[in-house]
Design an enzyme around this catalytic site. Structure first.
Site, PDB file in Angstrom:
ATOM      1  CG  ASN A   1      51.393  40.109 -19.358  1.00 37.44           C
ATOM      2  OD1 ASN A   1      52.601  39.953 -19.441  1.00 37.44           O
ATOM      3  ND2 ASN A   1      50.541  39.122 -19.571  1.00 37.44           N
TER       4      ASN A   1
ATOM      5  CD  GLU B   1      47.705  37.178 -16.671  1.00 37.93           C
ATOM      6  OE1 GLU B   1      47.604  36.112 -16.008  1.00 37.93           O
ATOM      7  OE2 GLU B   1      47.650  37.214 -17.914  1.00 37.93           O
TER       8      GLU B   1
ATOM      9  CB  CYS C   1      48.166  45.474 -21.319  1.00 38.35           C
ATOM     10  SG  CYS C   1      46.654  44.593 -21.737  1.00 38.35           S
TER      11      CYS C   1
ATOM     12  CD  GLU D   1      50.551  46.287 -25.203  1.00 42.12           C
ATOM     13  OE1 GLU D   1      50.353  45.779 -24.074  1.00 42.12           O
ATOM     14  OE2 GLU D   1      50.208  45.750 -26.264  1.00 42.12           O
TER      15      GLU D   1
ATOM     16  CB  CYS E   1      43.983  44.626 -25.815  1.00 36.89           C
ATOM     17  SG  CYS E   1      44.214  45.890 -24.545  1.00 36.89           S
TER      18      CYS E   1
ATOM     19  CB  CYS F   1      47.038  48.520 -25.219  1.00 33.08           C
ATOM     20  SG  CYS F   1      47.273  47.870 -23.547  1.00 33.08           S
TER      21      CYS F   1
HETATM   22  N1  THU Z   1      48.240  41.361 -22.986  1.00 37.32           N
HETATM   23  C1  THU Z   1      49.162  42.371 -22.988  1.00 37.32           C
HETATM   24  O1  THU Z   1      49.854  42.602 -21.983  1.00 37.32           O
HETATM   25  N2  THU Z   1      49.287  43.110 -24.103  1.00 37.32           N
HETATM   26  C2  THU Z   1      48.651  42.850 -25.281  1.00 37.32           C
HETATM   27  O2  THU Z   1      48.870  43.574 -26.252  1.00 37.32           O
HETATM   28  C3  THU Z   1      47.709  41.733 -25.380  1.00 37.32           C
HETATM   29  C4  THU Z   1      47.371  41.077 -24.100  1.00 37.32           C
HETATM   30  C5  THU Z   1      48.137  40.533 -21.782  1.00 37.32           C
HETATM   31  C6  THU Z   1      46.936  40.770 -20.926  1.00 37.32           C
HETATM   32  C7  THU Z   1      46.823  39.437 -20.195  1.00 37.32           C
HETATM   33  O3  THU Z   1      47.676  39.463 -19.050  1.00 37.32           O
HETATM   34  C8  THU Z   1      47.361  38.430 -21.182  1.00 37.32           C
HETATM   35  O4  THU Z   1      48.084  39.168 -22.145  1.00 37.32           O
HETATM   36  C9  THU Z   1      46.285  37.604 -21.872  1.00 37.32           C
HETATM   37  O5  THU Z   1      45.314  38.421 -22.413  1.00 37.32           O
END
Ligand code: THU
Length: 130
Positions: free
Chosen positions: A39, A41, A50, A52, A83, A86
């Site tokens: 991920n 941000e 994310c 994925e 999520c 994804c």
């Molecule tokens: N996140 C992912 O990268 N993948 C997931 O399957 C769930 C959430 C990340 C997004 C964000 O940077 C952090 O987790 C908190 O939501």
């Protein structure tokens, strides 16, 4: 290297200064190659991506569009499921029976499939009359 190890390794590179929740994803494509993502941000929070999505982007950038296996890992009490967005992204490139392993950094794993993660999902078939 196993898919789980690849996901665990790339998770270390996650850029998550806002949530402090690092996620790693590794996918095996139909050719057998492994692609990874973490991920990333952003201070404008909705602009984050994310793990994925990063792994899928790496696969597509390498010229492949078929997923064979997926693994996602995070430091969480329970294995963290992808999520909603994804799930739709995974369904774009993987058949419903593609196995998705969800893991925690302390060793818990659970297995599901793209179909189980996205029941009743929107697909190209729904646009056939367009
Ligand atoms: N996140 C992912 O990268 N993948 C997931 O399957 C769930 C959430 C990340 C997004 C964000 O940077 C952090 O987790 C908190 O939501």
């Amino acid at each position: 290297m196993s898919l789980l190890d690849a996901a665990r390794d790339v998770r270390e590179n996650a850029y998550a200064p806002y949530s402090r929740f690092k996620v790693g994803a590794a996918i095996r494509s139909a050719s057998g190659r492994v692609y990874v993502g973490c991920n990333v941000e952003n201070v404008a929070y909705p602009e984050g991506t994310c793990a994925e999505a990063g792994a899928i982007a790496a696969m597509v950038a390498a010229g492949e569009t078929a997923l064979a296996e997926v693994c996602v890992i995070a430091d969480s009490p329970e294995p963290v499921p992808p999520c909603g967005g994804c799930r739709q992204k995974l369904a774009e490139f993987g058949q419903l029976d593609v196995v998705v392993t969800l893991a925690t950094t302390d060793g818990r794993t659970t297995k599901t499939t793209i179909g189980a993660l996205l029941p009743g999902g929107f697909s190209a078939a729904h646009m056939e009359k367009a």
